[in-house]
Design an enzyme around this catalytic site. Structure first.
Site, mmCIF file in Angstrom:
data_model
loop_
_atom_site.group_PDB
_atom_site.id
_atom_site.type_symbol
_atom_site.label_atom_id
_atom_site.label_comp_id
_atom_site.label_asym_id
_atom_site.label_seq_id
_atom_site.Cartn_x
_atom_site.Cartn_y
_atom_site.Cartn_z
ATOM 1 N N GLY A 100 30.459 47.850 29.996
ATOM 2 C CA GLY A 100 30.695 46.832 31.078
ATOM 3 C C GLY A 100 29.914 46.584 32.208
ATOM 4 C CG ASN A 155 36.285 47.222 22.154
ATOM 5 O OD1 ASN A 155 35.925 46.793 23.158
ATOM 6 N ND2 ASN A 155 37.664 46.996 22.025
ATOM 7 C CE1 TYR A 190 43.083 62.744 17.820
ATOM 8 C CE2 TYR A 190 41.066 62.585 16.481
ATOM 9 C CZ TYR A 190 41.987 63.402 17.226
ATOM 10 O OH TYR A 190 41.802 64.802 17.535
ATOM 11 C CB SER A 203 40.704 47.271 30.975
ATOM 12 O OG SER A 203 41.578 46.257 30.858
ATOM 13 C CB ALA A 241 38.924 52.124 35.999
ATOM 14 C CE1 TYR A 268 42.946 44.992 34.147
ATOM 15 C CE2 TYR A 268 43.392 43.683 35.959
ATOM 16 C CZ TYR A 268 42.592 44.677 35.486
ATOM 17 O OH TYR A 268 41.319 45.270 36.141
ATOM 18 C CE LYS A 272 43.025 48.534 34.398
ATOM 19 N NZ LYS A 272 42.014 49.667 33.770
ATOM 20 C CB THR A 287 33.753 45.082 42.189
ATOM 21 O OG1 THR A 287 34.766 46.160 43.005
ATOM 22 C CG2 THR A 287 32.573 45.928 42.369
ATOM 23 N NE ARG A 339 35.583 39.379 37.148
ATOM 24 C CZ ARG A 339 35.611 40.517 36.762
ATOM 25 N NH1 ARG A 339 36.304 41.363 37.231
ATOM 26 N NH2 ARG A 339 34.663 41.359 36.022
HETATM 27 N N1 UDP Z 1 38.569 31.016 41.712
HETATM 28 C C1 UDP Z 1 38.187 29.818 42.356
HETATM 29 N N2 UDP Z 1 37.391 28.957 41.380
HETATM 30 C C2 UDP Z 1 36.885 29.630 40.193
HETATM 31 C C3 UDP Z 1 37.192 30.983 39.898
HETATM 32 C C4 UDP Z 1 38.156 31.507 40.588
HETATM 33 O O1 UDP Z 1 38.751 29.056 43.132
HETATM 34 O O2 UDP Z 1 35.707 29.062 39.605
HETATM 35 C C5 UDP Z 1 39.608 31.555 42.382
HETATM 36 C C6 UDP Z 1 40.888 32.035 41.681
HETATM 37 O O3 UDP Z 1 41.947 31.348 41.546
HETATM 38 C C7 UDP Z 1 41.314 33.268 42.834
HETATM 39 C C8 UDP Z 1 40.019 33.835 43.204
HETATM 40 O O4 UDP Z 1 39.179 32.767 43.139
HETATM 41 O O5 UDP Z 1 42.049 32.758 43.924
HETATM 42 C C9 UDP Z 1 39.457 35.065 42.867
HETATM 43 O O6 UDP Z 1 39.522 34.828 41.335
HETATM 44 P P1 UDP Z 1 38.828 35.807 40.388
HETATM 45 O O7 UDP Z 1 38.882 35.164 38.934
HETATM 46 O O8 UDP Z 1 37.474 36.134 40.947
HETATM 47 O O9 UDP Z 1 39.626 37.039 40.254
HETATM 48 P P2 UDP Z 1 41.089 37.635 40.736
HETATM 49 O O10 UDP Z 1 41.081 38.231 42.149
HETATM 50 O O11 UDP Z 1 42.134 36.650 40.717
HETATM 51 O O12 UDP Z 1 41.466 38.480 39.900
#
Ligand code: UDP
Length: 310
Positions: A11, A33, A61, A76, A115, A146, A150, A176, A187
């Site tokens: 990952g 995986n 296992y 994950s 993690a 999630y 965790k 990150t 993200r």
């Molecule tokens: N976000 C956004 N536009 C995108 C992707 C994410 O505005 O195209 C926003 C999302 O709603 C969140 C923040 O950016 O408020 C961070 O989202 P991310 O998916 O990076 O991770 P999170 O911190 O929510 O796990």
């Protein structure tokens, strides 16, 4: 030469960790995986005779005959769109996968590092988040696969520490970013960079006033490496405390790329945390760690990596 098992080693974070561990003179077994990991993340390591990749789901296992000194459990799905797509796998890897890897650490007398994530704080009612904050989590919402997996993972890790005296560590990883994130992982940072590269509008969710604090990958890896060698058994936050709104982060990316893309607003995902910022006093004090790479510098490096067509 210590042997380290890294689950989720193909990952984004896992592959950087494998590279660092090999550089520090460890033998590395990388298990994945490949549901969200990618072979191309580790292909540069495959010629190294101290590196071995095993395609396995860690909820099954784990049969390994030789000695293992450290088990680092990083497997994950971690992006909201990934865990929405794989909710059951996410729950299984956080629960059964943590149980299996703890069992392996116990059988081998290995040290263990889990993690974990800032998601265990849920939609926090205090900001910044310190390790002693218990969080505000919706147990049945779309992110709960999630968050609760965790939280269970942390609970069973400390139960193994208390009951079986395993030397366990827990890192709570805050947002990150950096090279090797998937273009389509959903993200904010990879989305915004790839939308700007294609000349498409940047999709800001909600009004964009929700905040995050983004840490560059090399800083995170340094913190994880220090934690792995430490004697701290309680959770430690690692992240960059520089907090900004999502709208500001979209504008920063546009300006660093000299992009003319527009910003468009889309519906805020359910249970999206309104604020998030790590309190890293503990990591500063006990690991002598703090992030070194500023946001602009890190984002420029990430843009360069995506521009090179990975
Ligand atoms: N976000 C956004 N536009 C995108 C992707 C994410 O505005 O195209 C926003 C999302 O709603 C969140 C923040 O950016 O408020 C961070 O989202 P991310 O998916 O990076 O991770 P999170 O911190 O929510 O796990």
């Amino acid at each position: 030469m210590p042997t380290v098992l890294v689950t989720g080693g193909a990952g984004f974070i896992g592959s950087h960790l494998c590279g660092r561990l090999l550089g520090e003179g460890n033998r590395v077994i990388c298990m994945d995986n490949l549901i969200t990991g990618k072979i191309s993340n580790i292909s540069h390591l495959e010629g190294n005779r101290d590196f071995k990749f095993i395609k396995q789901d860690v909820t099954e296992y784990i049969d390994w005959k030789e000695d293992i000194d450290y088990v680092l459990h990083f497997a994950s799905p971690a992006s909201p769109i990934d865990y929405a797509k794989f909710p059951i796998q996410t729950l299984k890897v956080g629960s059964m996968g943590t149980h299996k890897t703890l069992g392996l650490a116990k059988a081998k007398g290995a040290k263990y590092l889990l993690a974990s994530t800032s998601e265990i704080y849920g939609d926090p009612l205090v900001n910044p988040q310190k390790e002693d904050y218990w969080g505000n989590v919706n147990p049945i919402g779309v992110r709960s696969c999630y968050d609760e997996a965790k939280r269970f993972a942390e609970a069973i890790t400390l139960a193994y520490h208390r009951t079986h005296k395993i030397d366990t560590k827990i890192v709570r990883i805050f947002n990150t970013y950096g090279p090797r994130m998937r273009k389509n992982d959903g993200r904010a940072i990879p989305n915004f960079i790839n939308q700007a590269l294609k000349g498409e509008p940047l999709t800001v969710f909600g009004d964009g006033r929700q905040t995050r604090s983004f840490c560059y990958i090399t800083d995170l890896i340094e913190g994880i490496y220090r934690l792995m060698l430490s004697s701290i058994n309680e959770p430690v936050n690692l992240g960059n405390p520089q907090e900004l709104s999502i709208l500001e982060s979209a504008k920063l990316i546009l300006s660093l790329m000299g992009s003319q893309s527009q910003i468009i607003y889309k519906e805020l995902p359910v249970d999206d945390p309104k604020v998030r910022r790590p309190d890293i006093t503990k990591a500063r004090k006990e690991l002598g760690w703090e992030p070194k790479v500023g946001l602009e510098e890190g984002i420029k490096k990430t843009i360069e990596w995506f521009q090179n067509g990975t």
